[in-house]
Motif scaffolding. Sequence first.
Motif, PDB file in Angstrom:
ATOM      1  N   ALA A  18       0.822  -1.214   0.000  1.00  0.00           N
ATOM      2  CA  ALA A  18       0.000   0.000   0.000  1.00  0.00           C
ATOM      3  C   ALA A  18       0.851   1.257   0.000  1.00  0.00           C
ATOM      4  CB  ALA A  18      -0.923  -0.012   1.218  1.00  0.00           C
ATOM      5  N   PHE A  19       2.047   1.176   0.525  1.00  0.00           N
ATOM      6  CA  PHE A  19       2.884   2.361   0.646  1.00  0.00           C
ATOM      7  C   PHE A  19       4.044   2.368  -0.339  1.00  0.00           C
ATOM      8  CE2 PHE A  19       0.821   1.983   4.808  1.00  0.00           C
ATOM      9  CZ  PHE A  19       0.100   3.159   4.752  1.00  0.00           C
ATOM     10  N   GLY A  20       3.830   1.746  -1.499  1.00  0.00           N
ATOM     11  CA  GLY A  20       4.781   1.906  -2.591  1.00  0.00           C
ATOM     12  C   GLY A  20       5.948   0.946  -2.639  1.00  0.00           C
ATOM     13  N   ALA A  21       5.762  -0.287  -2.232  1.00  0.00           N
ATOM     14  CA  ALA A  21       6.839  -1.272  -2.347  1.00  0.00           C
ATOM     15  C   ALA A  21       7.046  -1.581  -3.827  1.00  0.00           C
ATOM     16  CB  ALA A  21       6.458  -2.544  -1.583  1.00  0.00           C
ATOM     17  N   SER A  22       8.016  -2.413  -4.119  1.00  0.00           N
ATOM     18  CA  SER A  22       8.340  -2.729  -5.507  1.00  0.00           C
ATOM     19  C   SER A  22       7.124  -3.268  -6.251  1.00  0.00           C
ATOM     20  CB  SER A  22       9.461  -3.768  -5.552  1.00  0.00           C
ATOM     21  OG  SER A  22       8.966  -5.031  -5.183  1.00  0.00           O
ATOM     22  N   SER A  23       7.096  -3.057  -7.551  1.00  0.00           N
ATOM     23  CA  SER A  23       5.960  -3.498  -8.347  1.00  0.00           C
ATOM     24  C   SER A  23       5.825  -5.014  -8.348  1.00  0.00           C
ATOM     25  CB  SER A  23       6.066  -2.970  -9.767  1.00  0.00           C
ATOM     26  OG  SER A  23       7.247  -3.443 -10.363  1.00  0.00           O
ATOM     27  N   ALA A  24       6.930  -5.738  -8.201  1.00  0.00           N
ATOM     28  CA  ALA A  24       6.865  -7.204  -8.160  1.00  0.00           C
ATOM     29  C   ALA A  24       6.094  -7.668  -6.940  1.00  0.00           C
ATOM     30  CB  ALA A  24       8.263  -7.795  -8.155  1.00  0.00           C
ATOM     31  N   SER A  25       6.383  -7.099  -5.777  1.00  0.00           N
ATOM     32  CA  SER A  25       5.660  -7.517  -4.579  1.00  0.00           C
ATOM     33  C   SER A  25       4.244  -6.953  -4.579  1.00  0.00           C
ATOM     34  CB  SER A  25       6.401  -7.104  -3.309  1.00  0.00           C
ATOM     35  OG  SER A  25       6.449  -5.697  -3.203  1.00  0.00           O
ATOM     36  N   ALA A  26       4.050  -5.744  -5.106  1.00  0.00           N
ATOM     37  CA  ALA A  26       2.725  -5.139  -5.136  1.00  0.00           C
ATOM     38  C   ALA A  26       1.781  -5.949  -6.019  1.00  0.00           C
ATOM     39  CB  ALA A  26       2.811  -3.705  -5.623  1.00  0.00           C
ATOM     40  N   ALA A  27       2.291  -6.548  -7.091  1.00  0.00           N
ATOM     41  CA  ALA A  27       1.458  -7.341  -7.993  1.00  0.00           C
ATOM     42  C   ALA A  27       0.960  -8.610  -7.311  1.00  0.00           C
ATOM     43  CB  ALA A  27       2.245  -7.694  -9.242  1.00  0.00           C
ATOM     44  N   GLN A  28       1.587  -9.015  -6.237  1.00  0.00           N
ATOM     45  CA  GLN A  28       1.217 -10.242  -5.550  1.00  0.00           C
ATOM     46  C   GLN A  28       0.383  -9.977  -4.297  1.00  0.00           C
ATOM     47  OE1 GLN A  28       4.573 -12.821  -5.024  1.00  0.00           O
ATOM     48  NE2 GLN A  28       5.446 -12.214  -6.955  1.00  0.00           N
ATOM     49  N   THR A  29      -0.076  -8.748  -4.111  1.00  0.00           N
ATOM     50  CA  THR A  29      -0.889  -8.407  -2.952  1.00  0.00           C
ATOM     51  C   THR A  29      -2.120  -7.635  -3.405  1.00  0.00           C
ATOM     52  OG1 THR A  29       0.218  -6.296  -2.573  1.00  0.00           O
ATOM     53  CG2 THR A  29       1.140  -8.219  -1.463  1.00  0.00           C
ATOM     54  N   ASP A  30      -3.121  -7.589  -2.538  1.00  0.00           N
ATOM     55  CA  ASP A  30      -4.310  -6.802  -2.809  1.00  0.00           C
ATOM     56  C   ASP A  30      -4.933  -6.427  -1.469  1.00  0.00           C
ATOM     57  OD1 ASP A  30      -6.259  -5.480  -4.217  1.00  0.00           O
ATOM     58  OD2 ASP A  30      -7.245  -7.283  -4.975  1.00  0.00           O
ATOM     59  N   LEU A  31      -5.555  -5.260  -1.430  1.00  0.00           N
ATOM     60  CA  LEU A  31      -6.215  -4.753  -0.229  1.00  0.00           C
ATOM     61  C   LEU A  31      -7.629  -4.329  -0.580  1.00  0.00           C
ATOM     62  CD1 LEU A  31      -3.367  -2.385   1.005  1.00  0.00           C
ATOM     63  CD2 LEU A  31      -4.001  -4.560   2.034  1.00  0.00           C
ATOM     64  N   ALA A  42      -6.762  -8.403   3.222  1.00  0.00           N
ATOM     65  CA  ALA A  42      -5.553  -8.407   2.397  1.00  0.00           C
ATOM     66  C   ALA A  42      -5.320  -9.808   1.842  1.00  0.00           C
ATOM     67  CB  ALA A  42      -4.351  -7.978   3.216  1.00  0.00           C
ATOM     68  N   TYR A  43      -4.778  -9.826   0.640  1.00  0.00           N
ATOM     69  CA  TYR A  43      -4.345 -11.065   0.009  1.00  0.00           C
ATOM     70  C   TYR A  43      -2.852 -10.944  -0.242  1.00  0.00           C
ATOM     71  CZ  TYR A  43      -3.200 -14.177  -3.878  1.00  0.00           C
ATOM     72  OH  TYR A  43      -2.600 -15.112  -4.685  1.00  0.00           O
ATOM     73  N   VAL A  44      -2.117 -11.988   0.083  1.00  0.00           N
ATOM     74  CA  VAL A  44      -0.697 -12.046  -0.241  1.00  0.00           C
ATOM     75  C   VAL A  44      -0.458 -13.394  -0.911  1.00  0.00           C
ATOM     76  CG1 VAL A  44       1.652 -12.052   0.657  1.00  0.00           C
ATOM     77  CG2 VAL A  44      -0.057 -10.549   1.686  1.00  0.00           C
ATOM     78  N   ASN A  45       0.076 -13.351  -2.126  1.00  0.00           N
ATOM     79  CA  ASN A  45       0.339 -14.565  -2.890  1.00  0.00           C
ATOM     80  C   ASN A  45       1.228 -15.519  -2.090  1.00  0.00           C
ATOM     81  OD1 ASN A  45       0.270 -16.255  -5.143  1.00  0.00           O
ATOM     82  ND2 ASN A  45       2.152 -15.374  -5.957  1.00  0.00           N
ATOM     83  N   GLN A  46       0.912 -16.789  -2.129  1.00  0.00           N
ATOM     84  CA  GLN A  46       1.644 -17.845  -1.428  1.00  0.00           C
ATOM     85  C   GLN A  46       1.494 -17.781   0.089  1.00  0.00           C
ATOM     86  OE1 GLN A  46       3.040 -20.394  -3.195  1.00  0.00           O
ATOM     87  NE2 GLN A  46       2.225 -19.306  -4.950  1.00  0.00           N
ATOM     88  N   THR A  47       0.633 -16.892   0.592  1.00  0.00           N
ATOM     89  CA  THR A  47       0.371 -16.813   2.025  1.00  0.00           C
ATOM     90  C   THR A  47      -1.105 -17.060   2.308  1.00  0.00           C
ATOM     91  OG1 THR A  47       2.177 -15.256   2.349  1.00  0.00           O
ATOM     92  CG2 THR A  47       0.536 -15.365   4.095  1.00  0.00           C
ATOM     93  N   GLY A  48      -1.969 -16.254   1.715  1.00  0.00           N
ATOM     94  CA  GLY A  48      -3.392 -16.449   1.898  1.00  0.00           C
ATOM     95  C   GLY A  48      -4.156 -15.147   1.957  1.00  0.00           C
ATOM     96  N   VAL A  49      -5.357 -15.242   2.530  1.00  0.00           N
ATOM     97  CA  VAL A  49      -6.263 -14.109   2.682  1.00  0.00           C
ATOM     98  C   VAL A  49      -6.540 -13.921   4.156  1.00  0.00           C
ATOM     99  CG1 VAL A  49      -8.616 -13.301   2.263  1.00  0.00           C
ATOM    100  CG2 VAL A  49      -7.387 -14.479   0.461  1.00  0.00           C
ATOM    101  N   GLY A  50      -6.504 -12.671   4.600  1.00  0.00           N
ATOM    102  CA  GLY A  50      -6.828 -12.368   5.987  1.00  0.00           C
ATOM    103  C   GLY A  50      -7.690 -11.128   6.072  1.00  0.00           C
TER     104      GLY A  50
END
Length: 124
Positions: A18-31, A42-50
């Motif tokens: 949310a605060f501007g991390a690299s585009s590679a990590s940002a593409a693997q998350t959603d809020l 939040a969703y984090v790829n290879q981790t899950g949904v919380g």
Amino acid sequence: MRSLGLVVALAGVAAASAFGASSASAAQTDLWQSPTGNIRCAYVNQTGVGCYTRNNGRWAMLRSFAGVSIGYNRRGLPAGRVLRYGSTWKKSTFRCTSRRDGMRCWSTYTGRGFHLSRQGARRW
């Protein structure tokens, strides 16, 4: 305690996105959040949904290829886009539907999921 660590990691990665991390990590998350803003997810790829409720600190997490954990934590998630009531968020094998009575998230792969609201949390 291991589940709490996963929730903290999920919140940390989502916040970095949310605060501007690299585009590679940002593409693997959603809020996203409920229309009232009380439930944030939040969703984090290879981790899950919380998801987390701001009113009481209750959280629920559905891990990739595993079960659901529920607990309390005052570390929240950053705000995300609003998921209107009746709308469903989809990514990979995860689904979350925003409802007037809370947020319902599940895995189409495992069939496991949770429902989180102001009043409580339920897992299956």
